[in-house]
Design a protein around this motif. Structure first.
Motif, PDB file in Angstrom:
ATOM      1  N   ALA A   5      69.341  23.646  48.799  1.00 20.60           N
ATOM      2  CA  ALA A   5      69.147  22.225  48.515  1.00 20.60           C
ATOM      3  C   ALA A   5      68.702  22.005  47.074  1.00 20.60           C
ATOM      4  CB  ALA A   5      68.124  21.640  49.483  1.00 20.60           C
ATOM      5  N   LEU A   6      67.865  22.888  46.553  1.00 15.45           N
ATOM      6  CA  LEU A   6      67.417  22.754  45.160  1.00 15.45           C
ATOM      7  C   LEU A   6      68.549  23.053  44.183  1.00 15.45           C
ATOM      8  CD1 LEU A   6      63.759  24.062  44.708  1.00 15.45           C
ATOM      9  CD2 LEU A   6      64.724  21.894  43.953  1.00 15.45           C
ATOM     10  N   ILE A   7      69.391  24.012  44.505  1.00 15.19           N
ATOM     11  CA  ILE A   7      70.554  24.288  43.653  1.00 15.19           C
ATOM     12  C   ILE A   7      71.489  23.084  43.632  1.00 15.19           C
ATOM     13  CG2 ILE A   7      72.650  25.690  43.474  1.00 15.19           C
ATOM     14  CD1 ILE A   7      70.898  28.033  44.589  1.00 15.19           C
ATOM     15  N   ALA A   8      71.752  22.508  44.807  1.00 14.42           N
ATOM     16  CA  ALA A   8      72.606  21.316  44.865  1.00 14.42           C
ATOM     17  C   ALA A   8      71.979  20.159  44.106  1.00 14.42           C
ATOM     18  CB  ALA A   8      72.851  20.930  46.324  1.00 14.42           C
ATOM     19  N   TYR A   9      70.654  20.016  44.214  1.00 15.79           N
ATOM     20  CA  TYR A   9      69.954  18.980  43.446  1.00 15.79           C
ATOM     21  C   TYR A   9      70.108  19.216  41.941  1.00 15.79           C
ATOM     22  CZ  TYR A   9      66.185  16.501  41.121  1.00 15.79           C
ATOM     23  OH  TYR A   9      65.472  15.710  40.245  1.00 15.79           O
ATOM     24  N   GLY A  10      69.922  20.462  41.514  1.00 14.99           N
ATOM     25  CA  GLY A  10      70.017  20.761  40.089  1.00 14.99           C
ATOM     26  C   GLY A  10      71.366  20.391  39.504  1.00 14.99           C
ATOM     27  N   LEU A  65      63.332  28.479  42.823  1.00  9.79           N
ATOM     28  CA  LEU A  65      62.116  28.106  43.540  1.00  9.79           C
ATOM     29  C   LEU A  65      60.884  28.177  42.644  1.00  9.79           C
ATOM     30  CD1 LEU A  65      62.601  29.776  47.049  1.00  9.79           C
ATOM     31  CD2 LEU A  65      62.846  27.366  46.443  1.00  9.79           C
ATOM     32  N   ASP A  66      60.963  28.971  41.585  1.00  8.88           N
ATOM     33  CA  ASP A  66      59.846  29.088  40.639  1.00  8.88           C
ATOM     34  C   ASP A  66      59.980  28.144  39.447  1.00  8.88           C
ATOM     35  OD1 ASP A  66      58.578  31.051  42.119  1.00  8.88           O
ATOM     36  OD2 ASP A  66      59.612  32.698  41.097  1.00  8.88           O
ATOM     37  N   LEU A 126      60.228   6.351  29.715  1.00 12.58           N
ATOM     38  CA  LEU A 126      60.293   6.599  31.152  1.00 12.58           C
ATOM     39  C   LEU A 126      59.830   8.026  31.407  1.00 12.58           C
ATOM     40  CD1 LEU A 126      61.474   5.512  33.971  1.00 12.58           C
ATOM     41  CD2 LEU A 126      63.442   6.961  33.416  1.00 12.58           C
ATOM     42  N   ILE A 127      58.789   8.174  32.225  1.00 13.59           N
ATOM     43  CA  ILE A 127      58.248   9.491  32.568  1.00 13.59           C
ATOM     44  C   ILE A 127      58.316   9.651  34.079  1.00 13.59           C
ATOM     45  CG2 ILE A 127      56.219  10.984  32.554  1.00 13.59           C
ATOM     46  CD1 ILE A 127      55.322   9.635  29.991  1.00 13.59           C
ATOM     47  N   ALA A 128      59.046  10.668  34.551  1.00 12.47           N
ATOM     48  CA  ALA A 128      59.187  10.921  35.985  1.00 12.47           C
ATOM     49  C   ALA A 128      58.385  12.166  36.354  1.00 12.47           C
ATOM     50  CB  ALA A 128      60.655  11.104  36.358  1.00 12.47           C
ATOM     51  N   LEU A 129      57.565  12.038  37.384  1.00 10.50           N
ATOM     52  CA  LEU A 129      56.694  13.121  37.824  1.00 10.50           C
ATOM     53  C   LEU A 129      57.380  13.964  38.893  1.00 10.50           C
ATOM     54  CD1 LEU A 129      53.359  11.117  38.216  1.00 10.50           C
ATOM     55  CD2 LEU A 129      54.195  12.340  36.196  1.00 10.50           C
ATOM     56  N   ASP A 130      57.140  15.259  38.841  1.00 11.95           N
ATOM     57  CA  ASP A 130      57.549  16.162  39.914  1.00 11.95           C
ATOM     58  C   ASP A 130      56.373  16.298  40.873  1.00 11.95           C
ATOM     59  OD1 ASP A 130      58.096  18.267  41.587  1.00 11.95           O
ATOM     60  OD2 ASP A 130      58.455  19.738  40.008  1.00 11.95           O
ATOM     61  N   THR A 131      56.405  15.538  41.955  1.00  7.12           N
ATOM     62  CA  THR A 131      55.305  15.562  42.915  1.00  7.12           C
ATOM     63  C   THR A 131      55.623  16.437  44.125  1.00  7.12           C
ATOM     64  OG1 THR A 131      56.143  13.575  44.033  1.00  7.12           O
ATOM     65  CG2 THR A 131      54.572  13.249  42.230  1.00  7.12           C
ATOM     66  N   ARG A 132      56.613  17.317  44.007  1.00 12.19           N
ATOM     67  CA  ARG A 132      57.000  18.177  45.119  1.00 12.19           C
ATOM     68  C   ARG A 132      56.798  19.657  44.849  1.00 12.19           C
ATOM     69  NH1 ARG A 132      56.957  16.500  50.246  1.00 12.19           N
ATOM     70  NH2 ARG A 132      57.368  14.280  50.202  1.00 12.19           N
ATOM     71  N   THR A 133      57.165  20.130  43.654  1.00 12.23           N
ATOM     72  CA  THR A 133      57.069  21.574  43.404  1.00 12.23           C
ATOM     73  C   THR A 133      55.832  21.943  42.593  1.00 12.23           C
ATOM     74  OG1 THR A 133      58.296  21.696  41.303  1.00 12.23           O
ATOM     75  CG2 THR A 133      59.588  21.594  43.332  1.00 12.23           C
ATOM     76  N   ARG A 134      55.117  20.940  42.065  1.00 12.56           N
ATOM     77  CA  ARG A 134      53.928  21.242  41.250  1.00 12.56           C
ATOM     78  C   ARG A 134      52.690  20.650  41.921  1.00 12.56           C
ATOM     79  NH1 ARG A 134      54.806  20.871  34.951  1.00 12.56           N
ATOM     80  NH2 ARG A 134      53.110  22.376  35.181  1.00 12.56           N
ATOM     81  N   ARG A 135      52.457  21.091  43.146  1.00  8.95           N
ATOM     82  CA  ARG A 135      51.386  20.514  43.953  1.00  8.95           C
ATOM     83  C   ARG A 135      50.090  21.313  43.842  1.00  8.95           C
ATOM     84  NH1 ARG A 135      53.334  17.413  49.373  1.00  8.95           N
ATOM     85  NH2 ARG A 135      54.419  15.775  48.239  1.00  8.95           N
ATOM     86  N   TRP A 136      49.006  20.612  44.127  1.00  9.51           N
ATOM     87  CA  TRP A 136      47.656  21.175  44.070  1.00  9.51           C
ATOM     88  C   TRP A 136      47.260  21.531  45.500  1.00  9.51           C
ATOM     89  CZ3 TRP A 136      43.596  18.724  40.368  1.00  9.51           C
ATOM     90  CH2 TRP A 136      42.421  19.480  40.367  1.00  9.51           C
TER      91      TRP A 136
END
Length: 669
Positions: free
Chosen positions: A375-380, A420-421, A435-445
């Motif tokens: 899914a991430l490859i298709a997204y990319g 994945l990394d 315009l600044i878009a956040l990655d709130t899925r792969t860079r989680r705390w």
């Protein structure tokens, strides 16, 4: 049978362009365009600025301005990233013609083919060519999320297209033509495909000659490849059975693919979860363009469906018909308005990276890891590249090529390890305001207290990078898939279920759920070098609302006048094609107003102290309503300082709802 026509007969009538063109980044000196096409070859882009000489760019397949990715016998991706030495003019409509050189004797011999051959409806009425427009300042932004093809709602992107058509044809249009379209998540539902959609995907994979893929970790006797799935009619409504057990009491299905109880949805979750890379690539073609639908055969259901599943298939088939009928409008919209895209969970899988426990279960099993990686490859390929063309080309070109050329092999697994990394999915566009878009899925705390608690939506390093990006800016358009300031009653319910150890029950993914992330984002807003105006564009929640947020005790900048704290507008538009049950949302809306009224002591139980929240009412809705349940597209109109002058929701049914500020309902916390 799924296919009634031979593959060769269908493939011969496929158009040259299968999806696109999609305009991605545009600046006066740069233009990025995405297409999915049948075959590689020379490309010609002609730009016709008014009162200027035409600009003609003929690009052969090896040109540095183009990136070709071959995915199958009759599917390649064309990614154009054109740097212009002579800048284009701003604030004017610039017609363009995009042509591909086709060497095919069946089509009258070699020739250049433009949109008149493969997308006759690409232009707006009265115009012979599509166009782009480069603004000096962004004055109008469309935004939304959650576009589920088999939702019974009409498609909000069709409403967006009609609004653009009205804006360019009528000087007295209700809204100006938008300069940006922001899609903030769930552009596709990889984890929740309708039965008829799976049938169409399976047929298209076969027609395009996409390579097969062996799936790891499948139990003996079960379908273990894309071909096996196809031979069993897509394995409709049974794909959850393929997902392996991780212990005697819980399965990967329970933890990973939506074993969540969602009383507000009728989602099928993983019963039709897409699995192979080929399936996911085909889905993108089918949600963005009518081209492949026009040539696919009928999508009759397999004969082995139960009566219950057959009834569901028939209902979904009607919804898919309505969805497909609007895809010509969607293709036209995306060919004119530069579009920014960032993922949320359904672009990959439900509750993606919700918690540390989720990650351990998901990435610890080879099948789950493969599905997420695919899914991430298709997204990319389909979404991520256009956000950061140069960066992602340099970082991921060989990774994407390996996955496309050798699916199911060690090279594919190595590509998944790499992607994945990867931590450069977030992006900034140099618009005004930026315009600044956040990655709130792969860079989680991740939660340090309990691995089952929800992870913070942004880790400390990402928050620090955001602060650096915001430094010395006067205004910003900030894209967060989930609202930073949500509806308090719903967040309280989510917190309650988290404390009970059931965060999956309610999708407990909100900014204030994690103390570290909550403090970090509030400190960013209160920093002395923060922008004066924040417009936060969000979605995810399947309803729309607007809050004006004022800082009460923010740190003063040495360069600003006393009391001139930042102003924040939280604008949530969701979904493009999805919604809540009306009655349930009405109860929650009224309950939220009662529980968190201006003088309610419950306001002190939240983590928003130090802020004044002013809700906005969607005009034309019943008394007491502040949450709008109207699928469509959001529209924010800005002044020269980057502050909103009008915030609206263009409903897919045609209504326009303006959000009116309610000063007397302001509360603190």
């Amino acid at each position: 049978m799924l296919l009634s026509d031979p593959k060769s007969q269908i493939s011969e009538v496929l158009p040259t362009v299968l999806a696109g063109p999609i305009i991605r980044r545009i600046q006066s000196d740069r233009l990025a365009i995405w297409l999915a096409v049948r075959a590689q070859g020379p490309v010609k882009l002609e730009l016709f600025p008014p009162e200027m000489d035409a600009r003609i760019f003929e690009l052969d397949p090896s040109a540095p301005e183009v990136l070709w990715l071959r995915a199958g016998e009759q599917l390649s991706y064309l990614l154009i990233d054109l740097v212009l030495s002579d800048p284009l003019p701003e604030e004017v409509l610039i017609p363009y013609r995009l042509s591909l050189f086709v060497e095919n004797p069946v089509r009258d011999g070699p020739r250049w083919e433009d949109h008149t051959h493969w997308a006759k409806d690409l232009c707006y009425p009265g115009r012979e060519l599509p166009f782009i427009r480069i603004p000096k300042k962004v004055s109008s932004v469309m935004h939304g999320s959650c576009r589920k093809p088999h939702s019974s709602c009409a498609d909000g992107l069709v409403a967006a297209d009609r609004a653009v058509e009205q804006a360019i044809s009528d000087n007295e249009a209700q809204h100006p033509m938008p300069e940006l379209l922001v899609l903030s998540g769930d552009q596709v539902y990889v984890d929740d495909a309708a039965g008829p959609m799976v049938q169409a995907i399976t047929a298209l994979v076969h027609v395009l000659g996409l390579p097969d893929e062996t799936l790891p970790g499948i139990e003996p006797g079960a379908p273990a490849s894309g071909t096996d799935l196809r031979d069993q009619g897509g394995f409709l409504y049974k794909r959850d059975q393929l997902l392996p057990k991780i212990d005697q009491n819980a399965s990967v299905f329970d933890v990973l693919f939506g074993g969540t109880q969602k009383p507000i949805f009728t989602s099928l979750h993983a019963r039709n979860h897409l699995m192979t890379l080929a399936e996911m690539l085909a889905m993108y073609l089918l949600v963005w363009s009518p081209a492949c639908w026009d040539v696919l055969p009928g999508r009759a259901a397999p004969e082995d469906l139960s009566d219950k599943d057959q009834r569901m298939y028939d209902r979904e088939d009607q919804d898919i018909d309505g969805f497909v009928s609007g895809l010509g409008n969607v293709r036209r919209l995306l060919a004119h308005i530069p579009t920014a895209m960032i993922f949320d969970d359904h672009d990959v899988t439900d509750d993606w990276n919700l918690s540390l426990a989720w990650e351990e279960a998901a990435y610890g099993h080879p099948l789950a890891r493969r599905v997420i990686g695919n899914a991430l490859i298709a997204y990319g390929i389909n979404q991520g590249w256009g956000n950061r063309p140069k960066t992602i080309r340099e970082d991921l070109k060989t990774v994407l090529e390996a996955a496309l050329q050798w699916p199911g092999t060690e090279d594919h697994e190595a590509a998944i390890d790499h992607i994945l990394d990867y931590e450069k999915w977030d992006f900034e566009w140099p618009t005004d305001p930026p315009l600044i878009a956040l990655d709130t899925r792969t860079r989680r705390w991740r939660s340090e207290r309990n691995s089952h608690f929800p992870s913070g939506l942004l880790d400390w390093e990402a928050a620090t990078e955001l602060q650096a990006r915001l430094r010395n800016k006067d205004a910003v358009l900030l894209v967060s898939a989930a609202p930073i300031f949500g509806v308090k009653l719903i967040e309280t319910v989510q917190k309650l279920f988290t404390l009970l150890g059931k965060p999956l029950m309610v999708d407990a993914e909100y900014w204030m759920a994690h103390p570290g992330t909550a403090s970090a984002i509030l400190n960013i807003f209160q920093h002395r070098n923060t922008p004066k105006h924040f417009v936060i564009l969000s979605g995810d929640v399947h309803y729309s609302f607007v809050y004006d947020v004022e800082l009460r005790n923010g740190r003063k900048s040495r360069t600003r006048q006393s009391g001139q704290n930042p102003e924040i507008w939280q604008v949530c538009s969701s979904g493009i094609k999805n919604k809540w049950p009306d009655r349930l949302l009405a109860v929650l809306d009224h309950g939220n107003r009662w529980a968190f009224a201006p003088r309610s002591p419950l306001n002190w139980l939240t983590k928003r102290r130090g802020m004044r929240i002013i809700p906005r009412k969607p005009e034309g809705t019943p008394h007491g309503r502040r949450i709008l349940n109207a699928p469509g597209i959001g529209l924010v109109e800005l002044n020269d300082d980057g502050a909103p002058v009008r915030i609206s929701q263009l409903a897919s049914t045609g209504e326009i709802y303006d959000f009116e500020r309610r000063e007397d309902e302001a509360h603190y916390g």
